[in-house]
Design a protein around this motif. Structure first.
Motif, PDB file in Angstrom:
ATOM      1  N   MET A   1       0.884 -25.265 -66.072  1.00  0.00           N
ATOM      2  CA  MET A   1       0.551 -24.654 -67.373  1.00  0.00           C
ATOM      3  C   MET A   1       1.779 -23.983 -67.971  1.00  0.00           C
ATOM      4  O   MET A   1       2.049 -24.078 -69.164  1.00  0.00           O
ATOM      5  CB  MET A   1      -0.543 -23.593 -67.190  1.00  0.00           C
ATOM      6  CG  MET A   1      -1.914 -24.154 -66.882  1.00  0.00           C
ATOM      7  SD  MET A   1      -3.015 -22.856 -66.243  1.00  0.00           S
ATOM      8  CE  MET A   1      -3.297 -21.856 -67.709  1.00  0.00           C
ATOM      9  N   LYS A   2       2.530 -23.289 -67.115  1.00  0.00           N
ATOM     10  CA  LYS A   2       3.722 -22.591 -67.611  1.00  0.00           C
ATOM     11  C   LYS A   2       4.774 -23.565 -68.098  1.00  0.00           C
ATOM     12  O   LYS A   2       5.648 -23.214 -68.883  1.00  0.00           O
ATOM     13  CB  LYS A   2       4.295 -21.687 -66.514  1.00  0.00           C
ATOM     14  CG  LYS A   2       3.379 -20.508 -66.218  1.00  0.00           C
ATOM     15  CD  LYS A   2       3.775 -19.792 -64.969  1.00  0.00           C
ATOM     16  CE  LYS A   2       4.876 -18.781 -65.205  1.00  0.00           C
ATOM     17  NZ  LYS A   2       5.189 -18.062 -63.944  1.00  0.00           N
TER      18      LYS A   2
ATOM     19  N   HIS B   1      -2.237 -22.487 -57.290  1.00  0.00           N
ATOM     20  CA  HIS B   1      -1.375 -22.023 -58.375  1.00  0.00           C
ATOM     21  C   HIS B   1      -0.379 -23.077 -58.855  1.00  0.00           C
ATOM     22  O   HIS B   1       0.335 -22.839 -59.831  1.00  0.00           O
ATOM     23  CB  HIS B   1      -0.689 -20.702 -57.990  1.00  0.00           C
ATOM     24  CG  HIS B   1      -1.590 -19.517 -58.211  1.00  0.00           C
ATOM     25  ND1 HIS B   1      -2.597 -19.178 -57.337  1.00  0.00           N
ATOM     26  CD2 HIS B   1      -1.664 -18.611 -59.232  1.00  0.00           C
ATOM     27  CE1 HIS B   1      -3.235 -18.110 -57.804  1.00  0.00           C
ATOM     28  NE2 HIS B   1      -2.694 -17.743 -58.933  1.00  0.00           N
TER      29      HIS B   1
ATOM     30  N   VAL C   1      -1.161 -23.506 -62.299  1.00  0.00           N
ATOM     31  CA  VAL C   1      -0.566 -22.498 -63.185  1.00  0.00           C
ATOM     32  C   VAL C   1       0.914 -22.819 -63.415  1.00  0.00           C
ATOM     33  O   VAL C   1       1.432 -22.676 -64.528  1.00  0.00           O
ATOM     34  CB  VAL C   1      -0.761 -21.076 -62.612  1.00  0.00           C
ATOM     35  CG1 VAL C   1      -0.240 -20.020 -63.580  1.00  0.00           C
ATOM     36  CG2 VAL C   1      -2.230 -20.825 -62.297  1.00  0.00           C
TER      37      VAL C   1
ATOM     38  N   ARG D   1      -8.426 -20.125 -70.537  1.00  0.00           N
ATOM     39  CA  ARG D   1      -7.115 -20.571 -71.021  1.00  0.00           C
ATOM     40  C   ARG D   1      -7.118 -22.053 -71.437  1.00  0.00           C
ATOM     41  O   ARG D   1      -6.082 -22.617 -71.751  1.00  0.00           O
ATOM     42  CB  ARG D   1      -6.051 -20.396 -69.924  1.00  0.00           C
ATOM     43  CG  ARG D   1      -5.684 -18.948 -69.598  1.00  0.00           C
ATOM     44  CD  ARG D   1      -4.886 -18.301 -70.708  1.00  0.00           C
ATOM     45  NE  ARG D   1      -4.432 -16.953 -70.370  1.00  0.00           N
ATOM     46  CZ  ARG D   1      -5.185 -15.854 -70.464  1.00  0.00           C
ATOM     47  NH1 ARG D   1      -6.442 -15.935 -70.868  1.00  0.00           N
ATOM     48  NH2 ARG D   1      -4.685 -14.672 -70.150  1.00  0.00           N
ATOM     49  N   ALA D   2      -8.301 -22.684 -71.391  1.00  0.00           N
ATOM     50  CA  ALA D   2      -8.357 -24.131 -71.611  1.00  0.00           C
ATOM     51  C   ALA D   2      -8.472 -24.498 -73.084  1.00  0.00           C
ATOM     52  O   ALA D   2      -9.013 -23.732 -73.878  1.00  0.00           O
ATOM     53  CB  ALA D   2      -9.554 -24.700 -70.850  1.00  0.00           C
TER      54      ALA D   2
END
Ligand code: SF4
Ligand code: SF4
Ligand code: SF4
Lengths: 111, 747
Positions: B210-211, B204, B207, B229-230
């Motif tokens: 990403m955030k 994660h 993630v 999500r890419a």
């Protein structure tokens, strides 16, 4: 007391199930019973690509971690362990403010 | 000792228990000497308070009624599942006697010491193996040793060190540290990291990035959540990662998108690489990989033009037909774009304080056990005579050669096996039936584990019960930070892997006895950090260096990477070796190239006509690790059955409905799965989970917990290893057909 709720930022929920097991551990729920259930929703977008959304749903067995939040002043078990850190526990009013700036979010008000 | 009614113990997660590659900081809640709850340690930089599903179910693992809690001696025939409880003293005496007999008669090399995936076992198993005098440290049945070491070897020859996508994991303040920059783009290549902490990388973290704004390129045959999500998803054919990497290099080099200054100053062999990649134009590579040319080109440009960008990858890279070559080509991507050891790039991973848990390179082996010892071991180590890279990098046996040797007894016969934290017959071994037959010939087999499993029931003469992570003293230094495991609760009549192996090593060693207790041994290993085991535990079980060679960035400029302290990379030339002189030395092509798998739609069209689907095994889920955890109620509830992912259209053509039991079969074998119809599956690729044996099914042979019903590795052959000896296991590239076998709920 203002009403408390859970907000899920489902732009980033990965479907990892940690919230489910965190809830089970917190309440010692047996197999077949849980305070939160993760759902998978698939949508084909206009450009043909697949979008996967995961949304955990607090069930009738969600008590917003009463012992943990009230007695110990901690956040809920699912919020603490959420692997993507997408669960927030707060008042409805506070969460609504945060939701303004989220790409995708949902608020649940379990009782 | 007075028992606290309730106490909190801070420790580190590393098997057995949550099982995975580990590193989480745990706060264990202990009540009346019993583990009652697991919380994440908010102060711990690795997981920052979170714990995954497997960790949160730890109480059900530790207190499980099926755990083996006393040493056992087999009383029936192998496979009958008849056991007699014995004491540790008896068990140690039997093992000592048998192993000494074998050593005297046939030599120490005739006993193999096997572990499963790399966890807390690496230290104790190598310690015992070398104390006994055997060179044969192995992962039985891991075809091509296709896990981690191939990638590690490729990075070692290219960059001199291991690298990881920089998610701030080498900084104590993590995302808040002002030195860190988030990667603008992360290529997530051949892994679904959200399922755990594979290769010591907390999934994660991707993630988290990403955030904070990182964009993704995902290269994966399945439409995973990350892929959905890419920015760009390359849904490629398994086994073609090398074609994609070469095609991307072609674009980046020919369009001049590489970092010229970095290449000039810090890389060798660029012109030779440039010349080589001309053979691999994107059109041709995209066709091989079943992707669109424009997507490949877009991915190459986006990665190269978004600096800093990072690449995170997974074990399927190793299973490519030439795993070490594919990994090399991917390492070239971060090398020529200058994305190495910069904030937000691929940061070099070095063990905190230089403490070694178990040897990750030949140099570390030599540091721990001495140059002479390593040389001696290499003379008889299985596979060394055939594969210079096997001889030249780390200390593993080549598993495909082992199987041949088990069968032929040449060049020498194997007589014994010490199998610890590994269940090859129900887990990693390709062609498990062939392995079972070959291993049945051995004179003496010890299995050390927490639960009975197909391997222990089929093969063990002695079963030694291992302690879980909350019941033992150990330490972990898989890069960063330095951590240890604290004995939070009594281990009953079980013992930790370190305790067992230290005791056996002291009984079997032909040299001096160096350590009486596990703590003495750990204290010795911790010396470079200037801390003892107890002090480390007092700090909360983790300790992060403030400076030194394990703290990033730009260490090639500061001389922190090389033993001689000179600037540069830890390679023979001191540069990033785009032209790998070490590969050349090992008789391998120093530059990357592409080859097809030995069985594939392209290389065996007649087989493809008969078996028109690609069989990709090893599909991960977040609730199990490999062959573990099927007996944990909270986890099994989430994934009750072994499934096969099939594209709905493909299933329709085959008349297969969702939830129906089907048989996947090919020229190697077959196994049963429940059909999961999903648009995330490519029409030509089916994916199955591995490690499926059914703990509640009959243990004894022939069933072995329904192992032969569901073990997907029956469709995967041995003997497809790469030219280097590392890589090439066909775990993702076998072909198969899927057929209906009947009603929804029958098997
Ligand atoms: S708030 Fe507590 S009770 Fe509700 S779902 Fe989360 S963990 Fe379960
Ligand atoms: S733990 Fe968080 S990321 Fe995982 S399924 Fe639950 S809400 Fe989603
Ligand atoms: S992320 Fe890894 S170390 Fe942490 S609890 Fe899960 S399996 Fe264990």
């Amino acid at each position: 007391m203002p009403r408390k709720a859970l907000m899920i930022d489902y732009e980033y929920c990965t479907g990892c199930h940690a919230c489910e097991v965190a809830c089970k551990q917190e309440h010692d729920y047996p197999v077949g019973k849980g305070g939160i259930h993760m759902n998978e929703i698939m949508t084909t977008l206009p450009n043909g690509r697949l979008r996967i959304d995961y949304i955990p749903f607090p069930t009738a067995y969600c008590d917003l971690c009463a012992v943990r939040t009230k007695k110990k002043g901690e956040t809920t078990a699912c919020a603490k362990h959420c692997q993507a850190q997408v669960i927030s526990y707060d008042t409805v009013a506070e969460l609504a403010k945060i939701m303004e700036n989220k790409a995708h979010a949902v608020m649940f008000t379990p009782k | 000792m007075e028992k606290d009614k309730r106490k909190i113990v801070r420790t580190t997660a590393w098997s057995p228990g949550c099982g995975s590659h580990g590193g989480c900081g745990f706060k264990l809640e202990i009540e009346n000497g019993k583990l009652v709850k697991v919380e994440g340690d908010e102060c711990h930089p690795w997981n920052q308070g979170r714990v995954c599903a497997k960790g949160l179910a730890l109480t059900q693992y530790v207190h499980h009624p099926d755990r083996v809690r006393h040493p056992l001696k087999r009383v029936g025939a192998r496979g009958e599942n008849k056991w007699q409880q014995i004491t540790w003293e008896e068990a140690f005496d039997i093992c000592e006697k048998k192993l000494k007999e074998i050593r005297e008669k046939y030599g120490a090399e005739s006993v193999i010491f096997a572990q499963g995936t790399g966890r807390d076992i690496g230290g104790p198993i190598t310690y015992l193996c070398y104390a006994y005098g055997s060179p044969n440290w192995v992962q039985i049945g891991l075809a091509g040793h296709s896990c981690y070491t191939p990638r590690q070897g490729a990075m070692f020859v290219t960059n001199g060190n291991y690298t990881m996508a920089d998610c701030s994991q080498f900084l104590e303040k993590r995302y808040e540290d002002p030195q860190w920059v988030r990667p603008n783009v992360i290529i997530n290549w051949a892994q679904n990291p959200i399922n755990g902490c594979f290769d010591g990388f907390y999934g994660h973290w991707i993630v988290d990035c990403m955030k904070r704004g990182s964009k993704l390129i995902v290269i994966d045959p399945r439409v995973t959540w990350l892929a959905s999500r890419a920015e760009i998803h390359l849904q490629n054919r398994p086994g073609t990662d090398g074609a994609i990497a070469l095609g991307m290099l072609h674009v980046i080099i020919n369009e001049g998108l590489y970092d010229k200054e970095f290449v000039d100053k810090w890389c060798n062999g660029f012109d030779k690489l440039k010349e080589r990649v001309q053979q691999y134009p994107p059109e041709k590579m995209a066709a091989i990989a079943w992707i669109k040319t424009e997507d490949l080109i877009r991915a190459a440009r986006l990665y190269a033009q978004s600096k800093p960008s990072a690449i995170h990858w997974g074990v399927p890279i190793d299973g490519n037909p030439q795993g070490t070559v594919v990994a090399q080509a991917i390492a070239h991507l971060w090398s020529i774009t200058g994305n190495i050891d910069i904030p937000g790039g691929n940061v070099i991973a070095k063990a905190a304080f230089g403490v070694t848990t178990y040897p990750f390179t030949s140099q570390e082996m030599a540091d721990l056990y001495g140059e002479e010892m390593v040389k001696k071991l290499n003379e008889l180590r299985i596979g060394c005579d055939r594969y210079p890279m096997i001889k030249g990098f780390r200390g593993w046996v080549q598993p495909d050669v082992l199987l041949e040797q088990l069968e032929t007894g040449k060049p020498y016969k194997v007589h014994g096996a010490w199998i610890q934290t590994s269940n090859p017959i129900g887990g990693q071994a390709a062609d498990p039936k062939r392995h079972l037959a070959a291993l049945q010939d051995l004179d003496f087999i010890v299995v050390v584990d927490t639960f009975h499993n197909p391997t222990s029931v089929a093969l063990a003469d002695i079963f030694l019960p291992a302690a879980a992570l909350s019941e033992k003293e150990s330490f972990r230094n898989w890069w960063w930070p330095l951590t240890n495991m604290v004995k939070a609760v009594d281990s009953g009549d079980t013992k930790s892997d370190w305790e067992i192996n230290l005791e056996m090593a002291n009984r079997l060693t032909t040299g001096p006895i160096r350590f009486k207790t596990v703590k003495d041994l750990i204290d010795d290993r911790l010396k470079p950090a200037g801390i003892t085991y107890d002090e480390l535990a007092k700090r909360g079980s983790w300790y992060a260096p403030k400076d030194g060679s394990s703290v990033p960035y730009y260490r090639y400029e500061t001389g922190m990477l090389r033993r001689d302290g000179k600037p540069g990379f830890d390679t023979p030339s001191g540069k990033v070796e785009l032209y790998a002189t070490r590969y050349e030395e090992w008789g391998l092509d120093p530059l990357p190239y592409f080859v097809e798998a030995s069985e594939s739609p392209v290389s065996t069209p007649e087989l493809w006509a008969k078996y028109p689907l690609i069989f990709a095994s090893g599909r991960r889920v977040p609730v199990f690790f490999h062959a573990e955890h099927r007996m944990i109620p909270w986890l099994r509830e989430i994934v009750p059955d072994p499934v096969i992912e099939i594209n709905p259209q493909t299933a329709k053509d085959l008349g297969i409905e969702d939830g129906e039991w089907v048989l996947a079969e090919n020229n190697h074998g077959s196994a049963k799965f429940k059909a999961l119809l999903t648009p995330t599956a490519h029409p030509k690729i089916v994916s199955v989970g591995h490690g499926w044996w059914i703990p509640e099914a009959k243990p004894e042979t022939p069933g072995l917990f329904d192992n032969w019903e569901h073990n997907c590795n029956q469709l995967v052959p041995m003997g497809t290893q790469s030219k280097s000896g590392f890589g090439g296991g066909a775990y993702k590239t076998s072909l198969c057909r899927v057929v209906k076998i009947g009603a929804k709920d029958s098997k």
